[in-house]
Design a protein around this motif. Sequence first.
Motif, PDB file in Angstrom:
ATOM      1  N   ALA A   5       0.886  -1.114  -0.121  1.00 10.50           N
ATOM      2  CA  ALA A   5      -0.052  -0.168   0.078  1.00 10.50           C
ATOM      3  C   ALA A   5       0.855   1.202  -0.175  1.00 10.50           C
ATOM      4  CB  ALA A   5      -0.888  -0.015   1.322  1.00 10.50           C
ATOM      5  N   ALA A   6       1.944   1.217   0.501  1.00 11.26           N
ATOM      6  CA  ALA A   6       2.875   2.400   0.773  1.00 11.26           C
ATOM      7  C   ALA A   6       3.341   2.701  -0.644  1.00 11.26           C
ATOM      8  CB  ALA A   6       3.898   2.036   1.750  1.00 11.26           C
ATOM      9  N   ALA A  50       2.186  -4.489 -12.996  1.00 14.99           N
ATOM     10  CA  ALA A  50       3.245  -5.187 -13.218  1.00 14.99           C
ATOM     11  C   ALA A  50       3.783  -4.949 -14.710  1.00 14.99           C
ATOM     12  CB  ALA A  50       3.177  -6.515 -13.057  1.00 14.99           C
ATOM     13  N   LYS A  51       2.883  -4.592 -15.493  1.00 18.11           N
ATOM     14  CA  LYS A  51       3.308  -4.174 -17.015  1.00 18.11           C
ATOM     15  C   LYS A  51       3.844  -2.956 -16.943  1.00 18.11           C
ATOM     16  CE  LYS A  51      -0.334  -7.028 -19.071  1.00 18.11           C
ATOM     17  NZ  LYS A  51      -1.581  -7.060 -19.782  1.00 18.11           N
ATOM     18  N   THR A  52       3.334  -1.689 -16.484  1.00 18.85           N
ATOM     19  CA  THR A  52       4.024  -0.772 -16.706  1.00 18.85           C
ATOM     20  C   THR A  52       4.983  -0.043 -15.299  1.00 18.85           C
ATOM     21  OG1 THR A  52       1.972   0.430 -15.319  1.00 18.85           O
ATOM     22  CG2 THR A  52       1.899   0.070 -17.670  1.00 18.85           C
ATOM     23  N   GLY A  53       4.897  -0.900 -14.395  1.00 13.94           N
ATOM     24  CA  GLY A  53       5.636  -0.722 -13.274  1.00 13.94           C
ATOM     25  C   GLY A  53       5.334   0.489 -12.480  1.00 13.94           C
ATOM     26  N   LYS A  54       3.949   1.013 -12.596  1.00 13.24           N
ATOM     27  CA  LYS A  54       3.391   1.713 -11.661  1.00 13.24           C
ATOM     28  C   LYS A  54       3.153   1.562 -10.293  1.00 13.24           C
ATOM     29  CE  LYS A  54       2.421   4.801 -15.101  1.00 13.24           C
ATOM     30  NZ  LYS A  54       3.074   5.951 -15.230  1.00 13.24           N
ATOM     31  N   ILE A  55       3.421   2.365  -9.435  1.00 13.89           N
ATOM     32  CA  ILE A  55       3.385   1.860  -7.951  1.00 13.89           C
ATOM     33  C   ILE A  55       1.790   2.759  -7.386  1.00 13.89           C
ATOM     34  CG2 ILE A  55       5.633   1.747  -7.855  1.00 13.89           C
ATOM     35  CD1 ILE A  55       5.955   4.445  -6.471  1.00 13.89           C
ATOM     36  N   VAL A  84       7.337  13.471 -11.603  1.00 12.65           N
ATOM     37  CA  VAL A  84       8.086  13.098 -12.615  1.00 12.65           C
ATOM     38  C   VAL A  84       8.429  11.638 -12.787  1.00 12.65           C
ATOM     39  CG1 VAL A  84       9.041  15.559 -13.301  1.00 12.65           C
ATOM     40  CG2 VAL A  84      10.516  13.979 -12.127  1.00 12.65           C
ATOM     41  N   ASN A  85       7.629  10.831 -12.185  1.00 11.08           N
ATOM     42  CA  ASN A  85       7.580   9.555 -11.909  1.00 11.08           C
ATOM     43  C   ASN A  85       9.115   8.810 -11.679  1.00 11.08           C
ATOM     44  OD1 ASN A  85       6.582   6.983 -12.223  1.00 11.08           O
ATOM     45  ND2 ASN A  85       7.254   6.441 -14.390  1.00 11.08           N
ATOM     46  N   MET A  86       9.821   9.739 -10.633  1.00  8.53           N
ATOM     47  CA  MET A  86      11.166   9.131 -10.164  1.00  8.53           C
ATOM     48  C   MET A  86      11.029   8.061  -9.354  1.00  8.53           C
ATOM     49  SD  MET A  86      12.809  12.949  -9.176  1.00  8.53           S
ATOM     50  CE  MET A  86      14.458  12.226  -8.719  1.00  8.53           C
ATOM     51  N   GLN A  87       9.970   7.857  -8.674  1.00  7.65           N
ATOM     52  CA  GLN A  87       9.810   6.564  -7.855  1.00  7.65           C
ATOM     53  C   GLN A  87      11.041   6.362  -6.786  1.00  7.65           C
ATOM     54  OE1 GLN A  87       8.506   3.244 -10.002  1.00  7.65           O
ATOM     55  NE2 GLN A  87       6.901   4.221 -10.928  1.00  7.65           N
ATOM     56  N   ASP A  88      11.560   7.554  -6.354  1.00  5.97           N
ATOM     57  CA  ASP A  88      12.926   7.440  -5.821  1.00  5.97           C
ATOM     58  C   ASP A  88      12.756   7.059  -4.265  1.00  5.97           C
ATOM     59  OD1 ASP A  88      11.800   9.997  -5.003  1.00  5.97           O
ATOM     60  OD2 ASP A  88      13.638  10.774  -4.485  1.00  5.97           O
ATOM     61  N   ILE A  89      11.642   6.820  -3.625  1.00  3.01           N
ATOM     62  CA  ILE A  89      11.365   6.587  -2.095  1.00  3.01           C
ATOM     63  C   ILE A  89      11.739   5.160  -1.874  1.00  3.01           C
ATOM     64  CG2 ILE A  89       9.939   6.465  -0.225  1.00  3.01           C
ATOM     65  CD1 ILE A  89      10.757   9.324  -1.057  1.00  3.01           C
ATOM     66  N   LYS A  90      12.697   4.760  -0.850  1.00  2.30           N
ATOM     67  CA  LYS A  90      13.223   3.648  -0.450  1.00  2.30           C
ATOM     68  C   LYS A  90      12.737   3.727   0.966  1.00  2.30           C
ATOM     69  CE  LYS A  90      15.500   2.515  -4.337  1.00  2.30           C
ATOM     70  NZ  LYS A  90      15.213   3.600  -5.053  1.00  2.30           N
ATOM     71  N   ILE A  91      11.738   2.445   0.968  1.00  2.00           N
ATOM     72  CA  ILE A  91      11.701   2.154   2.653  1.00  2.00           C
ATOM     73  C   ILE A  91      12.429   0.978   3.243  1.00  2.00           C
ATOM     74  CG2 ILE A  91       9.662   1.149   3.907  1.00  2.00           C
ATOM     75  CD1 ILE A  91       7.617   1.973   1.870  1.00  2.00           C
ATOM     76  N   GLY A 108       6.014  12.509   1.041  1.00  2.00           N
ATOM     77  CA  GLY A 108       4.549  12.990   1.447  1.00  2.00           C
ATOM     78  C   GLY A 108       3.446  11.855   1.081  1.00  2.00           C
ATOM     79  N   TYR A 109       3.664  11.471  -0.453  1.00  2.00           N
ATOM     80  CA  TYR A 109       2.527  10.606  -0.897  1.00  2.00           C
ATOM     81  C   TYR A 109       2.525   9.437  -0.117  1.00  2.00           C
ATOM     82  CZ  TYR A 109       2.903  14.117  -4.563  1.00  2.00           C
ATOM     83  OH  TYR A 109       2.859  15.524  -5.298  1.00  2.00           O
ATOM     84  N   VAL A 110       3.872   8.842  -0.042  1.00  2.00           N
ATOM     85  CA  VAL A 110       4.012   7.569   0.551  1.00  2.00           C
ATOM     86  C   VAL A 110       3.701   7.541   1.946  1.00  2.00           C
ATOM     87  CG1 VAL A 110       5.641   5.774   1.097  1.00  2.00           C
ATOM     88  CG2 VAL A 110       5.792   6.903  -1.082  1.00  2.00           C
ATOM     89  N   SER A 111       3.890   8.567   2.749  1.00  2.00           N
ATOM     90  CA  SER A 111       3.427   8.896   4.270  1.00  2.00           C
ATOM     91  C   SER A 111       2.005   8.584   4.092  1.00  2.00           C
ATOM     92  CB  SER A 111       3.989  10.047   4.678  1.00  2.00           C
ATOM     93  OG  SER A 111       3.629  10.244   6.029  1.00  2.00           O
ATOM     94  N   GLN A 112       1.436   9.215   3.328  1.00  2.12           N
ATOM     95  CA  GLN A 112      -0.266   9.430   3.601  1.00  2.12           C
ATOM     96  C   GLN A 112      -0.784   7.995   3.165  1.00  2.12           C
ATOM     97  OE1 GLN A 112      -2.224  11.003   4.846  1.00  2.12           O
ATOM     98  NE2 GLN A 112      -4.141  11.539   3.118  1.00  2.12           N
ATOM     99  N   ASN A 113      -0.226   7.293   2.140  1.00  2.00           N
ATOM    100  CA  ASN A 113      -0.520   5.787   1.866  1.00  2.00           C
ATOM    101  C   ASN A 113      -0.266   5.053   3.230  1.00  2.00           C
ATOM    102  OD1 ASN A 113      -1.223   6.644  -0.773  1.00  2.00           O
ATOM    103  ND2 ASN A 113       0.280   5.090  -1.559  1.00  2.00           N
ATOM    104  N   ILE A 114       0.731   5.248   3.768  1.00  2.00           N
ATOM    105  CA  ILE A 114       1.003   4.302   4.945  1.00  2.00           C
ATOM    106  C   ILE A 114       0.017   4.678   6.181  1.00  2.00           C
ATOM    107  CG2 ILE A 114       2.378   3.954   6.927  1.00  2.00           C
ATOM    108  CD1 ILE A 114       4.803   4.623   5.186  1.00  2.00           C
ATOM    109  N   TYR A 115      -0.537   5.941   6.286  1.00  5.33           N
ATOM    110  CA  TYR A 115      -1.344   6.298   7.270  1.00  5.33           C
ATOM    111  C   TYR A 115      -2.792   5.640   6.833  1.00  5.33           C
ATOM    112  CZ  TYR A 115       0.111  10.170  10.147  1.00  5.33           C
ATOM    113  OH  TYR A 115       0.807  10.974  11.345  1.00  5.33           O
TER     114      TYR A 115
END
Length: 205
Positions: free
Chosen positions: A66-67, A73-78, A84-91, A157-164
């Motif tokens: 969820a985070a 899987a086809k597009t790699g969308k999260i 800018v679709n950096m997807q740079d957050i590591k958990i 911030g986006y990932v944090s809200q998903n976690i919440y």
Amino acid sequence: MKKLNLFVLALMMMGSMQGQEVISLPQPEVSKLSMSLGNALGQRRSERQYSDKEISQQTLSTLLWAACGVSDAKTGKITAPSAVNMQDIKIYVCSKDGVCLYDAKANTLTKVSDQNLLDAIADRQDFAKAAPIALVLVSTKDSNRAPNDKFGAMDAGYVSQNIYLACTALGLKTVARASMDFDTLKRELNLAETSYLELNHPIGY
């Protein structure tokens, strides 16, 4: 079959020699997140008291998906938006047994430290030490497309809200925190100079 078994054994030995234990997570149970968006938003709260009850790998897998897990899987969308679709957050998943890095594509945890860093995450706020796990959100400058200090914070911030919202649906408690022992965590997690410790989330019941 014999060649295949030898190949798998060789891979396991290589992983052991490199000191990297890889844990395969169960498939996330998306059905556990079926609470309506309205209810999740209405019930979401920042909580600072936690029991010491352990969180199962199944629940952890669902929470991590969820985070910022892979939703297509086809597009790699999260599951989280990304500037800018950096997807740079590591958990980084931290517990008394050490620290693991979440790999969303493989749905695995890779052990990166045997150290208990919960004290460093709590820093001067003792309540955070009571949670059985803490998620640390790190932005990494893996792309030259945009300034990391700006867009990395947005993505966190986006990932944090998903976690919440996921914690609310799963019956877990959390609070987003910017306070932590930055120097100790950066050293123990062996983070590059271009990495930023953005937020952490103690997680518990």
